[in-house]
Write a protein that holds these residues in place. Structure first.
Motif, mmCIF file in Angstrom:
data_model
loop_
_atom_site.group_PDB
_atom_site.id
_atom_site.type_symbol
_atom_site.label_atom_id
_atom_site.label_comp_id
_atom_site.label_asym_id
_atom_site.label_seq_id
_atom_site.Cartn_x
_atom_site.Cartn_y
_atom_site.Cartn_z
ATOM 1 N N LEU A 184 47.655 32.974 44.977
ATOM 2 C CA LEU A 184 46.573 33.453 44.130
ATOM 3 C C LEU A 184 46.951 33.299 42.667
ATOM 4 O O LEU A 184 48.125 33.409 42.307
ATOM 5 N N GLN A 185 45.958 33.029 41.835
ATOM 6 C CA GLN A 185 46.209 32.916 40.407
ATOM 7 C C GLN A 185 46.642 34.262 39.848
ATOM 8 O O GLN A 185 46.195 35.315 40.289
ATOM 9 N N GLN A 220 45.996 35.477 36.878
ATOM 10 C CA GLN A 220 44.906 36.116 36.159
ATOM 11 C C GLN A 220 43.725 35.177 36.145
ATOM 12 O O GLN A 220 43.848 33.991 36.411
ATOM 13 N N ASP A 221 42.572 35.731 35.830
ATOM 14 C CA ASP A 221 41.370 34.919 35.766
ATOM 15 C C ASP A 221 41.401 34.035 34.533
ATOM 16 O O ASP A 221 41.989 34.376 33.522
ATOM 17 N N ASP A 222 40.706 32.904 34.626
ATOM 18 C CA ASP A 222 40.753 31.922 33.547
ATOM 19 C C ASP A 222 40.237 32.487 32.219
ATOM 20 O O ASP A 222 40.753 32.154 31.159
ATOM 21 N N GLU A 282 42.461 43.205 37.037
ATOM 22 C CA GLU A 282 41.395 42.949 36.092
ATOM 23 C C GLU A 282 41.008 44.207 35.324
ATOM 24 O O GLU A 282 40.324 44.151 34.312
ATOM 25 N N HIS A 298 34.121 39.755 39.500
ATOM 26 C CA HIS A 298 35.033 38.862 38.792
ATOM 27 C C HIS A 298 36.102 38.286 39.711
ATOM 28 O O HIS A 298 36.520 37.158 39.566
ATOM 29 N N ARG A 299 36.546 39.092 40.659
ATOM 30 C CA ARG A 299 37.552 38.605 41.597
ATOM 31 C C ARG A 299 37.359 39.286 42.939
ATOM 32 O O ARG A 299 37.291 40.499 43.027
ATOM 33 N N TYR A 359 45.228 40.177 43.379
ATOM 34 C CA TYR A 359 46.497 39.652 42.887
ATOM 35 C C TYR A 359 47.535 40.759 42.831
ATOM 36 O O TYR A 359 47.295 41.849 42.332
ATOM 37 N N ASN A 386 37.721 28.801 43.878
ATOM 38 C CA ASN A 386 37.496 29.472 42.605
ATOM 39 C C ASN A 386 37.043 30.911 42.813
ATOM 40 O O ASN A 386 37.419 31.806 42.043
ATOM 41 N N LYS A 440 40.073 32.804 43.397
ATOM 42 C CA LYS A 440 41.125 32.547 42.412
ATOM 43 C C LYS A 440 42.395 32.028 43.097
ATOM 44 O O LYS A 440 43.494 32.527 42.880
ATOM 45 N N GLU A 464 45.225 29.296 43.589
ATOM 46 C CA GLU A 464 45.883 28.355 42.690
ATOM 47 C C GLU A 464 46.032 26.970 43.295
ATOM 48 O O GLU A 464 46.070 25.971 42.597
#
Length: 323
Positions: A68-69, A71-73, A132, A164-165, A173, A207, A210, A212
């Protein structure tokens, strides 16, 4: 919902088409099956093109971990006001300078604060972290916890954060569990339309959660209960493929799998997969016996033809001598 209209071909893949009326008949059956549920599909026409849209269920069928990313972009991380007030939440360099954070802290959320997520599959749940919620907090060098600032959020802010996620099997995350394998067979869904190809759906799914990993690592498969596995090509439209397969997921499902880990299984092969070895050996024995019979039949046929040709050649060769 109007399922009539003029007739014209609708693309469902490279050099593959289905008539509009036939697709609408499949769509009608699909919506009757999901009557009263959010999985019903809508359709409309734009500039002479039929567009179907709605939620597509996708099952996780991964064998390797995903990442997982952090943080968000579009998420901004604000540095702490000073190196002393939030010293446990930042990394200091050799001369006291604040280094760029590598990830966010693991923040525990109590049940009273946790908000139900309709996108989260029922099986498997890991520790949720509201990264977040507190973008200004940073990961420490140790695992020392940092308490979240107590600030009340409006319902609209909470809804924005949830959108958002999303979580996968309960995973938001978390720097300890950001690399994991989703539970096999767990289901999520994405809102797509019939003009989106397989790569576009894959990117949308990754996306949304999230993820990676690159979309190039994965592929979508239609997996039947019989064992048949059909890979959706880059030119295929997953939503149309789902409609044509029928609505019942007890018969077939759409799976997200590793591209290099899964081999396609045709219907002819799939119908034998679930048999026990003694039964399969008996099939092989019968096929060998049938093969032997066919070989003998062909040998007899061509032996007779060869004798007829030899006799004819002898007649031709004897003809001039007799004259």
């Amino acid at each position: 919902m109007d399922y009539g209209g003029c007739e014209y071909p609708v693309p469902c893949g490279k050099d593959k088409y289905i008539s509009k009326n036939e697709l609408l008949l499949h769509l009608k059956t699909y919506n009757i099956y999901y009557e009263g549920q959010n999985l019903q599909l809508r359709h409309r026409e734009e500039e002479g093109e039929l567009i179907v849209e709605g939620l597509l269920n996708i099952s996780w069928g991964l064998r390797r971990p995903i990442r997982l990313q952090m943080q968000d972009d579009n998420q901004r991380i604000r540095p702490p006001p000073s190196s002393s007030s939030w010293h446990s939440g930042c990394n200091l360099g050799a001369h006291g300078s604040v280094l760029k954070p590598s990830t966010l802290p693991d923040i525990q959320v109590t049940d009273a604060e946790a908000t139900p997520n309709a996108e989260t599959p029922a099986n498997g749940a890991a520790t949720k972290s509201q990264t977040e919620d507190t973008p200004q907090l940073m990961r420490t060098r140790s695992d020392v916890g940092v308490r979240r600032r107590g600030s009340a959020r409006t319902p609209s802010e909470q809804r924005r954060i949830r959108r958002h996620r999303f979580s996968i099997n309960g995973h938001f995350y978390n720097h300890k569990t950001s690399v994991f394998t989703p539970a096999y067979g767990s289901v999520t869904n994405v809102r797509i339309n019939s003009t989106m190809t397989t790569p576009q759906v894959l990117k949308l799914l990754l996306n949304k959660f999230k993820i990676e990993n690159s979309a190039e690592e994965f592929a979508l498969y239609i997996v039947h209960t019989s064992g048949e596995k059909q890979k959706l090509r880059a030119s295929d439209y997953p939503l149309i493929a789902r409609i044509l397969q029928g609505p019942c997921e007890q018969v077939s499902k759409v799976f997200l799998m590793e591209k290099d880990q899964v081999e396609e299984v045709t219907y002819d092969v799939a119908q034998y997969i679930k048999f026990e070895m003694p039964v399969l050996r008996s099939f092989i024995q019968k096929l060998e016996e049938e093969e032997d019979r066919e070989v003998k039949k062909l040998m007899r046929k061509y032996s007779i033809l060869r004798l007829m040709i030899e006799q004819r050649l002898e007649e031709i060769s004897e003809g001039p001598t007799a004259m």
